[in-house]
Design a protein around this motif. Structure first.
Motif, PDB file in Angstrom:
ATOM      1  N   HIS A  58      -1.201  22.736   1.945  1.00 25.13           N
ATOM      2  CA  HIS A  58      -1.619  22.191   0.654  1.00 25.13           C
ATOM      3  C   HIS A  58      -3.026  21.630   0.728  1.00 25.13           C
ATOM      4  O   HIS A  58      -3.667  21.410  -0.303  1.00 25.13           O
ATOM      5  N   ARG A  66      -2.633  15.979  -5.448  1.00 25.43           N
ATOM      6  CA  ARG A  66      -1.398  16.069  -4.673  1.00 25.43           C
ATOM      7  C   ARG A  66      -1.661  15.960  -3.180  1.00 25.43           C
ATOM      8  O   ARG A  66      -0.957  15.247  -2.458  1.00 25.43           O
ATOM      9  N   TYR A  78       4.535  12.202   3.207  1.00 29.89           N
ATOM     10  CA  TYR A  78       4.068  13.038   2.095  1.00 29.89           C
ATOM     11  C   TYR A  78       5.268  13.809   1.565  1.00 29.89           C
ATOM     12  O   TYR A  78       5.834  14.638   2.266  1.00 29.89           O
ATOM     13  N   TYR A  80       6.747  16.167  -1.650  1.00 29.37           N
ATOM     14  CA  TYR A  80       6.386  16.947  -2.835  1.00 29.37           C
ATOM     15  C   TYR A  80       7.593  17.759  -3.290  1.00 29.37           C
ATOM     16  O   TYR A  80       8.592  17.871  -2.579  1.00 29.37           O
ATOM     17  N   HIS A  87      12.871  18.841  -2.848  1.00 24.13           N
ATOM     18  CA  HIS A  87      11.845  17.992  -2.261  1.00 24.13           C
ATOM     19  C   HIS A  87      11.618  18.401  -0.804  1.00 24.13           C
ATOM     20  O   HIS A  87      12.535  18.863  -0.127  1.00 24.13           O
ATOM     21  N   ARG A 140      10.136  11.878  -4.460  1.00 23.01           N
ATOM     22  CA  ARG A 140       8.729  11.483  -4.530  1.00 23.01           C
ATOM     23  C   ARG A 140       8.560   9.969  -4.633  1.00 23.01           C
ATOM     24  O   ARG A 140       7.456   9.453  -4.488  1.00 23.01           O
ATOM     25  N   ASN A 143       7.023   8.968  -1.586  1.00 18.99           N
ATOM     26  CA  ASN A 143       5.707   9.503  -1.231  1.00 18.99           C
ATOM     27  C   ASN A 143       4.772   8.356  -0.862  1.00 18.99           C
ATOM     28  O   ASN A 143       4.687   7.366  -1.576  1.00 18.99           O
TER      29      ASN A 143
END
Length: 204
Positions: A58, A66, A78, A80, A87, A140, A143
Motif C-alpha cells: 500500500h 490510508r 495498521y 485496513y 479486515h 479499524r 488502527n
DNA sequence: GCCACGATAGTG
DNA sequence: ACTATCGTGGCG
C-alpha cells in the motif's frame, strides 16, 4: 503465577529493523489480546510488505491518507478493510519516515479468556488475515494502536518457546498480489511448515 | 464527482 | 469460477 502470567510487549527496537527480519522473527511470537475478548495465540504465518518500491505494498503510491501510517514510527498497528468486508492487521516496521509493514495472516489459538482450552479445535480458526482479525475482534478502531504499550493488544516473546520454531520457517510468494509485476513472485510470505493453522493448501 | 479494483473467504 | 460489499485512490 503461571509460566505465561508475565507476558510483556516486545520493545519498539524489535520493530525498528529490516522488515524481512521482523517478519521472520514474528513467527512463533505470541499475540496477546486482553479485555473482554482476552486470548493468546501463536503467530504462524506472515507477509512482509516493503516500502514504496514494493509494487504489492500500500506504500507504493507514497504516504496517501490510508498508507501514511506505514511511513510512521514502528511498533504500531495498521488495520485496513479489503474487498469491502474483511479486515487485515499489520505491524509497522523500519524507522520513522521509512515505509514497511508485516501482515499477520494466521495464528494458532492457545488460550481464551485466560484459560487454556482442553482442545484448540474448540476455538474459532485464525487461518487467513480476515479470519484472524474477526477472531481477535480487530477492526479499524484499532488502527494506529501502539503495540509497545501494555494495552489491549501486543506481541510478546514466548517464555516457553517450542525448540524447533526457527528451523521450521519456510517462505513462498505472497497471496493475492498477482498484479504486482515482478514483486508478485518475491518470496516474502513466511510460515511455520506443517502447522495446521497456516492458511491455504501449501503448508509444507 | 465517479468508477474500477482489490494484501479475502465461502460456496457451487 | 463466482460473489458479497465498500474504502481507496486515479483520473477528469
Amino acid at each position: 503465577m503461571s509460566p505465561r502470567g508475565a507476558l510483556a510487549p516486545l520493545p519498539r527496537s524489535f520493530y525498528a529493523r529490516d522488515t524481512v527480519d521482523v517478519a521472520r522473527e514474528l513467527l512463533g511470537k505470541l499475540l496477546v489480546r486482553s479485555g473482554p475478548q482476552a486470548s493468546v495465540s501463536r503467530i504462524v504465518e506472515v507477509e512482509a510488505y516493503l516500502g514504496e518500491r514494493d509494487q504489492a505494498s500500500h506504500a507504493r503510491r507514497g504516504p496517501t491518507p490510508r498508507a501514511a501510517i506505514m511511513f510512521g514510527p514502528p511498533g504500531h498497528l495498521y488495520v485496513y478493510l479489503v474487498y469491502g468486508m474483511h479486515h487485515c492487521m499489520n505491524v509497522i516496521t523500519e524507522g520513522d519516515g521509512v515505509a514497511g509493514a508485516v501482515l499477520l495472516r494466521a495464528a494458532e489459538p492457545l488460550a481464551v479468556g485466560g484459560q487454556v482450552p482442553r482442545a484448540t479445535a474448540s476455538i474459532r480458526p485464525l487461518a487467513g488475515p480476515g479470519k484472524l482479525c474477526a477472531g481477535l475482534g480487530i477492526t479499524r478502531a484499532q488502527n494506529g494502536l501502539d503495540l509497545c504499550a501494555a494495552g489491549t493488544l501486543f506481541v510478546a516473546a514466548d517464555p516457553l518457546p517450542p525448540p524447533d520454531v526457527m528451523p521450521r520457517v519456510k517462505r513462498s510468494p505472497r497471496i493475492g498480489v498477482a498484479y504486482a509485476g515482478a514483486w508478485a513472485s518475491r518470496k516474502l510470505r513466511f510460515y511455520l511448515a506443517g502447522n495446521p493453522h497456516v492458511s491455504g493448501k501449501p503448508r509444507e
